[in-house]
Design a protein around this motif. Structure first.
Motif: not given
Length: 69
Positions: A27-30, A44-48
Protein backbone atom coordinates in the motif's frame (compact mmCIF):
# COMPACT_ATOMS: atom_id res chain seq x y z
CA UNK A 1 23.36 25.85 2.52
CA UNK A 2 19.53 25.44 2.83
CA UNK A 3 18.20 24.44 6.23
CA UNK A 4 16.66 20.95 6.38
CA UNK A 5 13.10 20.98 7.74
CA UNK A 6 11.86 17.87 9.52
CA UNK A 7 8.41 17.02 8.23
CA UNK A 8 5.63 15.81 10.49
CA UNK A 9 2.54 13.91 9.33
CA UNK A 10 -0.64 15.83 10.12
CA UNK A 11 -3.13 13.37 8.67
CA UNK A 12 -3.35 10.39 6.34
CA UNK A 13 -5.97 11.22 3.72
CA UNK A 14 -6.15 8.09 1.61
CA UNK A 15 -4.80 4.58 1.09
CA UNK A 16 -4.24 2.80 -2.24
CA UNK A 17 -2.80 -0.49 -3.45
CA UNK A 18 0.54 0.16 -5.10
CA UNK A 19 1.49 -3.43 -5.97
CA UNK A 20 0.17 -6.97 -5.70
CA UNK A 21 2.22 -10.15 -5.69
CA UNK A 22 1.31 -13.71 -4.78
CA UNK A 23 -0.15 -13.47 -1.31
CA UNK A 24 1.13 -9.93 -0.66
CA UNK A 25 -0.45 -6.51 -1.13
CA UNK A 26 1.63 -3.32 -0.86
CA UNK A 27 0.00 0.00 0.00
CA UNK A 28 0.77 3.68 -0.32
CA UNK A 29 -0.71 6.41 1.87
CA UNK A 30 -1.56 9.99 0.92
CA UNK A 31 -0.08 12.21 3.63
CA UNK A 32 -0.85 15.84 4.48
CA UNK A 33 2.18 17.42 6.15
CA UNK A 34 1.77 19.58 9.24
CA UNK A 35 2.22 23.27 8.40
CA UNK A 36 2.17 22.62 4.63
CA UNK A 37 -0.47 23.41 2.04
CA UNK A 38 -2.80 20.66 0.89
CA UNK A 39 -1.18 20.99 -2.54
CA UNK A 40 2.03 19.60 -0.98
CA UNK A 41 0.62 16.17 -0.08
CA UNK A 42 2.77 13.09 -0.73
CA UNK A 43 2.23 9.39 -1.40
CA UNK A 44 4.35 7.29 0.97
CA UNK A 45 4.97 3.56 1.06
CA UNK A 46 4.18 1.72 4.30
CA UNK A 47 7.83 1.55 5.46
CA UNK A 48 8.37 5.27 4.85
CA UNK A 49 5.16 6.14 6.71
CA UNK A 50 6.40 4.12 9.69
CA UNK A 51 9.65 6.14 9.71
CA UNK A 52 7.49 9.21 10.40
CA UNK A 53 5.98 7.47 13.44
CA UNK A 54 2.64 6.45 11.92
CA UNK A 55 1.49 2.85 12.29
CA UNK A 56 -0.60 1.99 9.20
CA UNK A 57 -2.21 -0.93 11.04
CA UNK A 58 -3.87 1.55 13.42
CA UNK A 59 -5.52 3.44 10.55
CA UNK A 60 -9.13 2.35 10.21
CA UNK A 61 -12.18 4.09 8.77
CA UNK A 62 -12.33 7.70 9.98
CA UNK A 63 -8.64 7.64 10.92
CA UNK A 64 -7.91 8.72 7.35
CA UNK A 65 -9.71 12.00 7.89
CA UNK A 66 -8.76 14.96 10.09
CA UNK A 67 -10.68 15.15 13.38
CA UNK A 68 -13.87 17.18 13.30
CA UNK A 69 -13.88 20.33 15.37
Amino acid sequence: MPKTVKREVEVVLEKKVSKRTKGQVYYQYLVKWKGQLVEDVSWLATAKLQKYGVNPESLRGDSFLPPRV
